[in-house]
Motif scaffolding. Structure first.
Motif, mmCIF file in Angstrom:
data_model
loop_
_atom_site.group_PDB
_atom_site.id
_atom_site.type_symbol
_atom_site.label_atom_id
_atom_site.label_comp_id
_atom_site.label_asym_id
_atom_site.label_seq_id
_atom_site.Cartn_x
_atom_site.Cartn_y
_atom_site.Cartn_z
ATOM 1 N N VAL A 1 0.716 -1.053 -0.173
ATOM 2 C CA VAL A 1 0.019 0.094 0.193
ATOM 3 C C VAL A 1 0.910 1.307 0.064
ATOM 4 O O VAL A 1 1.862 1.305 0.822
ATOM 5 C CB VAL A 1 -0.935 0.179 1.192
ATOM 6 N N ASP A 2 0.510 2.125 -0.991
ATOM 7 C CA ASP A 2 1.076 3.498 -0.930
ATOM 8 C C ASP A 2 0.823 4.498 0.024
ATOM 9 O O ASP A 2 -0.271 4.838 -0.337
ATOM 10 C CB ASP A 2 1.191 3.901 -2.526
ATOM 11 N N LYS A 3 1.535 4.939 1.029
ATOM 12 C CA LYS A 3 0.976 5.785 2.005
ATOM 13 C C LYS A 3 1.167 6.999 1.689
ATOM 14 O O LYS A 3 0.502 8.171 2.209
ATOM 15 C CB LYS A 3 1.897 5.574 3.426
ATOM 16 N N LYS A 4 1.699 7.576 0.252
ATOM 17 C CA LYS A 4 1.664 8.793 -0.218
ATOM 18 C C LYS A 4 0.723 9.060 -1.361
ATOM 19 O O LYS A 4 0.279 10.057 -1.974
ATOM 20 C CB LYS A 4 3.030 9.205 -0.599
ATOM 21 N N CYS A 5 -0.122 8.182 -1.427
ATOM 22 C CA CYS A 5 -1.229 8.206 -2.761
ATOM 23 C C CYS A 5 -2.521 8.860 -2.203
ATOM 24 O O CYS A 5 -2.780 8.434 -1.065
ATOM 25 C CB CYS A 5 -1.651 6.513 -3.101
ATOM 26 N N PRO A 6 -2.809 9.490 -2.947
ATOM 27 C CA PRO A 6 -4.170 10.374 -2.545
ATOM 28 C C PRO A 6 -5.340 9.774 -2.578
ATOM 29 O O PRO A 6 -6.368 10.208 -2.082
ATOM 30 C CB PRO A 6 -4.162 11.619 -3.439
ATOM 31 N N PHE A 7 -5.365 8.705 -3.210
ATOM 32 C CA PHE A 7 -6.765 7.543 -3.539
ATOM 33 C C PHE A 7 -6.855 6.753 -2.321
ATOM 34 O O PHE A 7 -8.048 6.404 -2.075
ATOM 35 C CB PHE A 7 -6.670 7.180 -4.945
ATOM 36 N N THR A 8 -5.596 6.224 -1.759
ATOM 37 C CA THR A 8 -5.689 5.214 -0.914
ATOM 38 C C THR A 8 -5.073 5.296 0.511
ATOM 39 O O THR A 8 -5.318 4.523 1.388
ATOM 40 C CB THR A 8 -4.678 4.115 -1.331
ATOM 41 N N SER A 9 -4.799 6.731 0.721
ATOM 42 C CA SER A 9 -4.063 6.977 2.074
ATOM 43 C C SER A 9 -4.656 8.193 2.473
ATOM 44 O O SER A 9 -5.473 8.998 1.828
ATOM 45 C CB SER A 9 -2.623 6.736 1.988
ATOM 46 N N ASN A 10 -3.975 8.826 3.430
ATOM 47 C CA ASN A 10 -4.408 9.981 4.234
ATOM 48 C C ASN A 10 -3.622 11.244 3.675
ATOM 49 O O ASN A 10 -3.471 12.185 4.488
ATOM 50 C CB ASN A 10 -4.316 9.843 5.714
ATOM 51 N N VAL A 11 -3.635 11.408 2.118
ATOM 52 C CA VAL A 11 -3.153 12.655 1.670
ATOM 53 C C VAL A 11 -3.882 13.462 0.868
ATOM 54 O O VAL A 11 -4.780 12.747 0.164
ATOM 55 C CB VAL A 11 -1.747 12.122 0.613
ATOM 56 N N SER A 12 -4.282 14.724 1.410
ATOM 57 C CA SER A 12 -5.427 15.447 0.659
ATOM 58 C C SER A 12 -4.718 16.233 -0.420
ATOM 59 O O SER A 12 -3.706 16.843 -0.231
ATOM 60 C CB SER A 12 -5.810 16.351 1.644
ATOM 61 N N ILE A 13 -5.391 16.672 -1.451
ATOM 62 C CA ILE A 13 -5.050 17.370 -2.510
ATOM 63 C C ILE A 13 -5.804 18.886 -2.152
ATOM 64 O O ILE A 13 -6.869 18.895 -2.020
ATOM 65 C CB ILE A 13 -5.493 17.027 -3.859
ATOM 66 N N ARG A 14 -4.867 19.769 -2.225
ATOM 67 C CA ARG A 14 -5.246 21.264 -1.984
ATOM 68 C C ARG A 14 -4.330 22.249 -2.496
ATOM 69 O O ARG A 14 -3.172 21.863 -2.599
ATOM 70 C CB ARG A 14 -5.537 21.523 -0.323
ATOM 71 N N GLY A 15 -5.120 23.377 -2.871
ATOM 72 C CA GLY A 15 -3.878 24.344 -3.519
ATOM 73 C C GLY A 15 -4.115 24.236 -4.952
ATOM 74 O O GLY A 15 -5.033 24.071 -5.418
ATOM 75 N N ARG A 16 -2.820 24.207 -5.398
ATOM 76 C CA ARG A 16 -2.926 24.445 -6.841
ATOM 77 C C ARG A 16 -3.041 23.267 -7.628
ATOM 78 O O ARG A 16 -2.652 22.138 -7.332
ATOM 79 C CB ARG A 16 -1.431 25.089 -7.393
ATOM 80 N N ILE A 17 -3.825 23.153 -8.918
ATOM 81 C CA ILE A 17 -3.987 22.089 -9.734
ATOM 82 C C ILE A 17 -3.206 22.570 -10.968
ATOM 83 O O ILE A 17 -3.552 23.564 -11.672
ATOM 84 C CB ILE A 17 -5.266 21.816 -10.023
ATOM 85 N N ILE A 18 -2.338 21.698 -11.563
ATOM 86 C CA ILE A 18 -1.180 22.095 -12.551
ATOM 87 C C ILE A 18 -1.091 20.998 -13.595
ATOM 88 O O ILE A 18 -1.190 19.760 -13.402
ATOM 89 C CB ILE A 18 0.308 22.182 -12.203
ATOM 90 N N ARG A 19 -1.378 21.274 -14.789
ATOM 91 C CA ARG A 19 -1.163 20.476 -16.029
ATOM 92 C C ARG A 19 0.130 20.569 -16.472
ATOM 93 O O ARG A 19 0.615 21.810 -16.778
ATOM 94 C CB ARG A 19 -2.131 20.902 -17.012
ATOM 95 N N GLY A 20 0.657 19.553 -16.992
ATOM 96 C CA GLY A 20 2.223 19.572 -17.599
ATOM 97 C C GLY A 20 2.358 18.422 -18.396
ATOM 98 O O GLY A 20 1.548 17.476 -18.369
ATOM 99 N N GLN A 21 3.687 18.191 -18.662
ATOM 100 C CA GLN A 21 4.175 16.987 -19.632
ATOM 101 C C GLN A 21 5.545 16.195 -19.014
ATOM 102 O O GLN A 21 6.291 17.319 -18.524
ATOM 103 C CB GLN A 21 4.767 17.626 -20.981
ATOM 104 N N VAL A 22 5.311 15.091 -18.828
ATOM 105 C CA VAL A 22 6.245 14.304 -18.227
ATOM 106 C C VAL A 22 7.426 14.139 -19.068
ATOM 107 O O VAL A 22 7.417 13.948 -20.270
ATOM 108 C CB VAL A 22 5.763 12.846 -18.293
ATOM 109 N N ILE A 23 8.638 14.722 -18.439
ATOM 110 C CA ILE A 23 10.004 14.740 -19.103
ATOM 111 C C ILE A 23 10.720 13.397 -18.462
ATOM 112 O O ILE A 23 11.976 13.313 -19.168
ATOM 113 C CB ILE A 23 10.834 15.994 -19.064
ATOM 114 N N SER A 24 10.707 13.182 -17.388
ATOM 115 C CA SER A 24 11.283 11.925 -16.621
ATOM 116 C C SER A 24 10.489 11.225 -15.962
ATOM 117 O O SER A 24 10.071 11.411 -15.108
ATOM 118 C CB SER A 24 12.502 12.453 -15.869
ATOM 119 N N ALA A 25 10.507 9.689 -16.337
ATOM 120 C CA ALA A 25 9.372 8.894 -15.764
ATOM 121 C C ALA A 25 10.141 7.750 -14.882
ATOM 122 O O ALA A 25 9.506 7.488 -13.776
ATOM 123 C CB ALA A 25 8.582 8.285 -17.041
#
Length: 104
Positions: A1-25
């Motif tokens: 279980v990923d403890k930093k995942c916003p869907f399965t753990s206790n990390v909330s998304i707040r503040g800025r929502i940004i769209r961008g392109q992946v350059i290093s994966a």
């Protein structure tokens, strides 16, 4: 279980929502670098110049991302020294997975 995942753990998304392109994966585990392009106005010349920022974002194992894909990242609490964003949505790059055939 990923403890930093916003869907399965206790990390909330707040503040800025940004769209961008992946350059290093695939160089870091569960972390990607997202490039955000923007224009900056120069009043003296009444023109714009191109600028960019690179943002480190946490990638949940639920997502599959390649370089060139477009992602939406949301701001969250600091997850590490440099990571303050979490991947929320992934859109495959245009033309990804389609080999362009020039000669028969």
């Amino acid at each position: 279980v990923d403890k930093k995942c916003p869907f399965t753990s206790n990390v909330s998304i707040r503040g800025r929502i940004i769209r961008g392109q992946v350059i290093s994966a695939n160089k870091m585990s569960r972390t990607i670098i997202v490039r955000r392009n923007y224009l900056h106005y120069i009043p003296k010349y009444k023109r714009y110049e191109k600028r960019h920022k690179n943002i480190a974002a946490h990638l949940s194992p639920a997502f599959r991302v390649n370089e060139g894909d477009n992602v939406v990242v949301g701001q969250c609490r600091p997850l590490s020294k440099t990571v303050r964003f979490n991947v929320v949505q992934v859109t495959a790059a245009v033309g990804a997975g389609q080999g362009v055939k020039i000669f028969q």
